[in-house]
Write an enzyme that holds these catalytic residues in place. Sequence first.
Site, PDB file in Angstrom:
ATOM      1  N   GLY A  93       0.840  -1.208   0.000  1.00 23.02           N
ATOM      2  CA  GLY A  93       0.000   0.000   0.000  1.00 23.02           C
ATOM      3  C   GLY A  93       0.860   1.237   0.000  1.00 23.02           C
ATOM      4  O   GLY A  93       0.499   2.271   0.574  1.00 23.02           O
ATOM      5  N   GLY A 150      -0.457   4.859  -0.967  1.00 20.35           N
ATOM      6  CA  GLY A 150      -1.611   5.443  -0.287  1.00 20.35           C
ATOM      7  C   GLY A 150      -1.213   6.556   0.662  1.00 20.35           C
ATOM      8  O   GLY A 150      -0.054   6.967   0.754  1.00 20.35           O
ATOM      9  N   GLY A 169       1.337   5.304   3.255  1.00 23.19           N
ATOM     10  CA  GLY A 169       2.517   4.850   2.527  1.00 23.19           C
ATOM     11  C   GLY A 169       3.354   6.001   2.000  1.00 23.19           C
ATOM     12  O   GLY A 169       4.583   6.019   2.130  1.00 23.19           O
ATOM     13  N   TYR A 229     -15.340  -4.372   6.671  1.00 20.71           N
ATOM     14  CA  TYR A 229     -13.960  -3.893   6.792  1.00 20.71           C
ATOM     15  C   TYR A 229     -13.460  -4.078   8.218  1.00 20.71           C
ATOM     16  O   TYR A 229     -12.349  -4.550   8.456  1.00 20.71           O
ATOM     17  CB  TYR A 229     -13.939  -2.422   6.399  1.00 20.71           C
ATOM     18  CG  TYR A 229     -12.639  -1.688   6.623  1.00 20.71           C
ATOM     19  CD1 TYR A 229     -12.429  -0.952   7.788  1.00 20.71           C
ATOM     20  CD2 TYR A 229     -11.630  -1.697   5.662  1.00 20.71           C
ATOM     21  CE1 TYR A 229     -11.242  -0.254   7.982  1.00 20.71           C
ATOM     22  CE2 TYR A 229     -10.455  -0.995   5.854  1.00 20.71           C
ATOM     23  CZ  TYR A 229     -10.264  -0.272   7.016  1.00 20.71           C
ATOM     24  OH  TYR A 229      -9.107   0.420   7.224  1.00 20.71           O
ATOM     25  N   THR A 231      -6.145   6.774  14.591  1.00 20.88           N
ATOM     26  CA  THR A 231      -7.482   7.346  14.493  1.00 20.88           C
ATOM     27  C   THR A 231      -7.607   7.963  13.095  1.00 20.88           C
ATOM     28  O   THR A 231      -6.908   7.557  12.183  1.00 20.88           O
ATOM     29  CB  THR A 231      -7.719   8.376  15.603  1.00 20.88           C
ATOM     30  OG1 THR A 231      -6.593   9.266  15.658  1.00 20.88           O
ATOM     31  CG2 THR A 231      -7.862   7.687  16.952  1.00 20.88           C
ATOM     32  N   ASN A 232      -8.474   8.949  12.886  1.00 22.20           N
ATOM     33  CA  ASN A 232      -8.692   9.454  11.524  1.00 22.20           C
ATOM     34  C   ASN A 232      -7.449  10.155  10.947  1.00 22.20           C
ATOM     35  O   ASN A 232      -7.047  11.216  11.408  1.00 22.20           O
ATOM     36  CB  ASN A 232      -9.880  10.427  11.508  1.00 22.20           C
ATOM     37  CG  ASN A 232     -11.210   9.718  11.489  1.00 22.20           C
ATOM     38  OD1 ASN A 232     -11.482   8.907  12.361  1.00 22.20           O
ATOM     39  ND2 ASN A 232     -12.032  10.009  10.487  1.00 22.20           N
ATOM     40  N   HIS A 259     -11.819   9.834   2.581  1.00 24.97           N
ATOM     41  CA  HIS A 259     -11.937  10.082   4.020  1.00 24.97           C
ATOM     42  C   HIS A 259     -12.527  11.472   4.237  1.00 24.97           C
ATOM     43  O   HIS A 259     -12.421  12.349   3.389  1.00 24.97           O
ATOM     44  CB  HIS A 259     -10.562  10.010   4.700  1.00 24.97           C
ATOM     45  CG  HIS A 259      -9.987   8.631   4.745  1.00 24.97           C
ATOM     46  ND1 HIS A 259      -8.733   8.333   4.255  1.00 24.97           N
ATOM     47  CD2 HIS A 259     -10.496   7.463   5.206  1.00 24.97           C
ATOM     48  CE1 HIS A 259      -8.496   7.041   4.438  1.00 24.97           C
ATOM     49  NE2 HIS A 259      -9.540   6.493   5.006  1.00 24.97           N
ATOM     50  N   TRP A 288     -22.033  16.599   3.992  1.00 27.03           N
ATOM     51  CA  TRP A 288     -22.935  15.473   4.280  1.00 27.03           C
ATOM     52  C   TRP A 288     -22.956  15.193   5.774  1.00 27.03           C
ATOM     53  O   TRP A 288     -21.925  15.117   6.419  1.00 27.03           O
ATOM     54  CB  TRP A 288     -22.477  14.219   3.528  1.00 27.03           C
ATOM     55  CG  TRP A 288     -22.794  14.254   2.068  1.00 27.03           C
ATOM     56  CD1 TRP A 288     -23.474  15.240   1.404  1.00 27.03           C
ATOM     57  CD2 TRP A 288     -22.458  13.271   1.092  1.00 27.03           C
ATOM     58  NE1 TRP A 288     -23.570  14.911   0.066  1.00 27.03           N
ATOM     59  CE2 TRP A 288     -22.965  13.717  -0.149  1.00 27.03           C
ATOM     60  CE3 TRP A 288     -21.773  12.051   1.138  1.00 27.03           C
ATOM     61  CZ2 TRP A 288     -22.823  12.983  -1.328  1.00 27.03           C
ATOM     62  CZ3 TRP A 288     -21.631  11.321  -0.027  1.00 27.03           C
ATOM     63  CH2 TRP A 288     -22.148  11.788  -1.252  1.00 27.03           C
TER      64      TRP A 288
END
Lengths: 321, 332
Positions: free
Chosen positions: B24, B27, B30, B154, B182-183, B197, B219
């Site tokens: 990965g 990403g 990465g 997931y 976390t995020n 994300h 959203w």
Amino acid sequence: MNGAEPMRVLVTGGSGLVGKAIEHVVKQEGGCLKGEQWTFLYSKEANLVDLQQTRAVFEKYRPTHVIHLAAKVGGLYLHMKDNLHFLRDNLRINDNVLQTSHEMGVTKVVSCLSSCIFPDKTTYPIDESMIHNGPPHDSNFGYSHAKRMIDIQNRGYFAQHGRHYTAVIPTNVYGPYDNFNFENGHVLSALMHKTYAAKKEGTPLQVWGSGTPRRQFIYSLDVARLFLWVLREYDEIDPIILSVGEEEELTIKDAVEMIADALDFKGQIVFDTSKSDGQMKKTASNAKLRRYLPDFTFTPLSEGIKKTCDWFVHNYDIART
Amino acid sequence: MEHFAEREMDSETKTEPMRVLVTGGSGLVGKAIEHMVKQEGGCLEGEQWTFLCSKEANLVDLQQTRAVFEKYRPTHVIHLAAKVGGLYLHMKENLNFLRDNLRINDNVLQTSHEMGVTKVVSCLSSCIFPDKTTYPIDESMIHNGPPHDSNFGYSHAKRMIDIQNRGYFEQHKHRYTAVIPTNVYGPYDNFNFENGHVLSALMHKTYAAKKEGTPLQVWGSGTPRRQFIYSLDVARLFLWVLREYDEIDPIILSVGEEEELTIKDAVEMIADALDFKGQIVFDTSKSDGQIKKTASNAKLRRYLPDFTFTPLSEGIKKTCDWFVNNYDIART
């Protein structure tokens, strides 16, 4: 359920404890309806860890329904040594069977979980809503997580494809055709074999563990009768526990005494407390089953043990020991 | 005769420089690790670092996984590769997320084992924690209840990594472990409106709204709370875990609980960073996902009491600047 075409049922793990019981009910107790085809699959015919072999056997039998019993499974002591293999092989088997079922349009799959997969630290009795509420007992975490995953897969196949794939959760099953091996067999079967051998050799009966853990035992033919009901009538995706009531829970020591009675063993019984007990209790609630089938009659334990011991003595040569 | 396998597995003996394979590698995390390794001295002398992209090997396929391991013969693996997306994609495709990630993870861990890899550090996520739980969540609580429904596929696949790590240690004494960020946000993320994300999708939306002179449509209600961690901080910590962290149990990589803030607060920081002055509208017909998933970073702080995280406003500014300057190559 639409009866447009008769079912073609494929039973994976057909030669095992539960598979043989279902075969008995289907062939000798009128469990098979007119026009239905039932195939009991053995691992010799297809190694379900292998995707190609799984596909080949599905293409051969083209099932409309699957009872999925096949698993890499053993008694307490084997699991404790081999958790990674139990995890990987069972994840692979289950993915192969469920995905192939989906790809070939199988209407319904009923898989087989186990009460040993429930959370170890929990309130009692355990019910179907609690499966994922904490880690399973350490001794067989590999097997347990692979089995729990079936419930997740069932939800996934329903959410994404509308498939009604579901599962049952029997408590401790016993009966003819089990694995009676001292080390790797289920507890009652291993004890029956040990008692038989101790009687024959005139030695004490060595029971591993303290004898104090408590269990609910269900006779394999009762599991089979209930499996057929689930296959035909039970519509939920959420699993259902197949068990005698909580009041039927008893200790390993009590069960040993019933086995000694059934085999007329009068020698000394010794509890080897250096060996692991596994879980002390895993009391399951059968309230959901009782809501559906309030009148189902379970085979009394002493009767089931007697029948199984008789079978074992008469079939010693073919029994898995 | 010296037992080769034992020598290879002893991560304390620095007999040979590491050959690190990062799956990965293209990403979000990465790319941050690559930046640290190549531009901030994260690579030690003699080490080889390979950043794998999915073009080079599809890790859902066992043969391709084996081939790439045989090509690079890593001594260490940072396993980031996954089938991953934002909230709305997961909600539609839980089965695919479950199956592909189980397959990828089994291929990578089993191939690592078979080829004698000394250490694998996999990447979990705080979204896999139990949904009904007390807060803050810590590393001991991962399996204490079902994850949030929106991405159960997931989540269960990721949780399984922790079980696999335990299995590989118990049966083969491998020190395979995992981190739980976390995020995460930062350059090279997926900025797609639907699949990205949350912060990245919002940066892209804000950029587009500013350009087109339209309101910014967010959203959800904006009330969910999150702890955000900048990808370069994750990368720095990943390198520490790879070299120094010896446990099999995973470790949370996060800012402290006091840094938790609402999506609405984050939106305002993004608007500042991009100098967006238009109207901001919250579409409450869209799902919020989890309302909170507050994680404790106490374990990390016990090991690294002095680690300094990039402040959120600074990280957002840097990421927005990167996005604007690299719009053509960003994943949108």
